[in-house]
Design a protein around this motif. Structure first.
Motif, short mmCIF file in Angstrom:
data_model
loop_
_atom_site.label_atom_id
_atom_site.label_comp_id
_atom_site.label_asym_id
_atom_site.label_seq_id
_atom_site.Cartn_x
_atom_site.Cartn_y
_atom_site.Cartn_z
N GLY A 148 46.70 -52.89 -90.34
CA GLY A 148 47.45 -52.13 -88.74
C GLY A 148 46.64 -51.61 -87.65
N PRO A 149 47.15 -51.25 -86.86
CA PRO A 149 46.06 -50.89 -85.27
C PRO A 149 45.21 -50.01 -85.49
CG PRO A 149 48.32 -50.34 -85.91
CD PRO A 149 48.30 -50.97 -86.47
N HIS A 150 44.95 -49.72 -86.86
CA HIS A 150 43.63 -48.96 -87.16
C HIS A 150 42.70 -49.02 -88.58
CE1 HIS A 150 45.16 -45.73 -84.41
NE2 HIS A 150 46.40 -45.76 -84.98
N GLY A 151 43.09 -50.13 -88.46
CA GLY A 151 42.36 -50.58 -89.76
C GLY A 151 43.33 -50.31 -91.16
N ALA A 152 42.55 -50.53 -92.19
CA ALA A 152 42.77 -49.81 -93.40
C ALA A 152 41.47 -50.11 -94.55
CB ALA A 152 43.66 -50.91 -93.43
N VAL A 153 41.34 -48.95 -95.43
CA VAL A 153 39.96 -49.29 -96.18
C VAL A 153 41.85 -48.90 -97.92
CG1 VAL A 153 38.70 -47.44 -97.61
CG2 VAL A 153 38.97 -47.98 -95.11
N VAL A 154 41.10 -49.84 -98.49
CA VAL A 154 42.15 -49.78 -99.59
C VAL A 154 41.87 -50.29 -100.70
CG1 VAL A 154 43.88 -51.59 -100.35
CG2 VAL A 154 43.76 -51.19 -98.07
N TRP A 155 42.19 -49.56 -101.94
CA TRP A 155 41.84 -49.35 -103.55
C TRP A 155 41.79 -50.98 -103.97
CZ3 TRP A 155 37.90 -46.93 -105.08
CH2 TRP A 155 37.36 -45.77 -105.18
N SER A 156 41.35 -51.50 -104.81
CA SER A 156 42.17 -52.36 -105.42
C SER A 156 41.39 -53.00 -106.99
CB SER A 156 40.51 -54.40 -105.16
OG SER A 156 41.11 -55.16 -106.11
N PHE A 157 42.22 -52.81 -107.97
CA PHE A 157 42.40 -52.62 -108.97
C PHE A 157 42.58 -53.59 -109.58
CE2 PHE A 157 42.79 -48.26 -107.45
CZ PHE A 157 41.69 -46.85 -108.03
N SER A 158 41.59 -54.28 -110.71
CA SER A 158 42.21 -55.50 -111.19
C SER A 158 42.02 -55.71 -112.49
CB SER A 158 41.74 -57.01 -110.31
OG SER A 158 40.52 -57.44 -110.58
N SER A 159 42.70 -57.05 -113.00
CA SER A 159 41.77 -57.24 -114.51
C SER A 159 40.56 -58.19 -114.07
CB SER A 159 42.75 -57.83 -115.12
OG SER A 159 43.18 -59.53 -114.02
N ARG A 160 40.10 -58.86 -114.66
CA ARG A 160 38.71 -59.55 -114.70
C ARG A 160 38.72 -60.08 -112.86
NH1 ARG A 160 36.28 -64.55 -117.53
NH2 ARG A 160 39.07 -64.72 -117.85
N ALA A 161 38.01 -59.69 -112.46
CA ALA A 161 37.72 -60.79 -110.88
C ALA A 161 37.22 -62.13 -111.18
CB ALA A 161 36.79 -59.82 -110.15
#
Length: 181
Positions: A148-161
């Protein structure tokens, strides 16, 4: 391709946003932030900054940092051998993220990918993530996102990358960043 100065500036800016989002990271982790410009040299519009915290054969935990309106283009995580592909959950920590995947297209999407590459974006089902919101992308499913307009910090939880195996809809994109000194 980006310059060393652009790469270092993006890492410093990403580290500042990680701290602003309240995530505690060690200096060595911050020093290892990856800057993915996808070979375009258009980092302000297209790319992603990645702080990897865990990457084992079974699980990946990353913090994804996007600058204002920065887009990570449409891609999917394909199967590799017997592995069905990466399943990934995105959880917003700070800012706002516009996530797109298969499903009913949004009539008026909030995101707007770079005009000269818009033709490579094929999925428009919109999920807007704000702090505490999350969405899961199944393996081998096309998806993309934009801050969005201010940016974003997002966690990514995944199976094997298996990020090196990502398949981008845009054939001009390359997952490996090349730095011009």
């Amino acid at each position: 391709m980006i310059t060393r100065a652009e790469y270092e500036a993006a890492r410093a800016r990403a580290a500042a946003l990680v701290a602003q989002a309240g995530i505690v990271a060690r200096p060595d982790e911050l020093e290892a932030i990856e800057v993915a410009d996808l070979g375009l040299g258009e980092l302000v519009h297209t790319g992603l900054q990645i702080l990897t915290l865990v990457n084992t054969p079974n699980i990946g935990v990353k913090v994804l940092v996007l600058f204002p309106h920065q887009t990570f283009p449409e891609h999917r995580h394909p199967s590799v051998g017997n592995y069905p592909g990466k399943e990934e959950t995105f959880r917003c920590q700070w800012g706002e993220l516009y996530y797109y995947s298969v499903g009913e297209p949004a009539p008026e999407p909030k995101a707007s990918p770079p005009a000269h590459r818009r033709h490579t974006y094929t999925v428009w089902h919109e999920t807007i993530l704000r702090p505490g919101d999350q969405v899961t992308s199944p393996p081998n499913t096309p998806h993309w996102f934009q801050a969005g307009p201010h940016g974003a910090v997002v966690w990514s939880f995944s199976s094997r990358a298996t990020d090196a195996e990502d398949v981008f809809t845009d054939p001009d994109l390359r997952r490996r960043t090349i730095i011009a000194d």
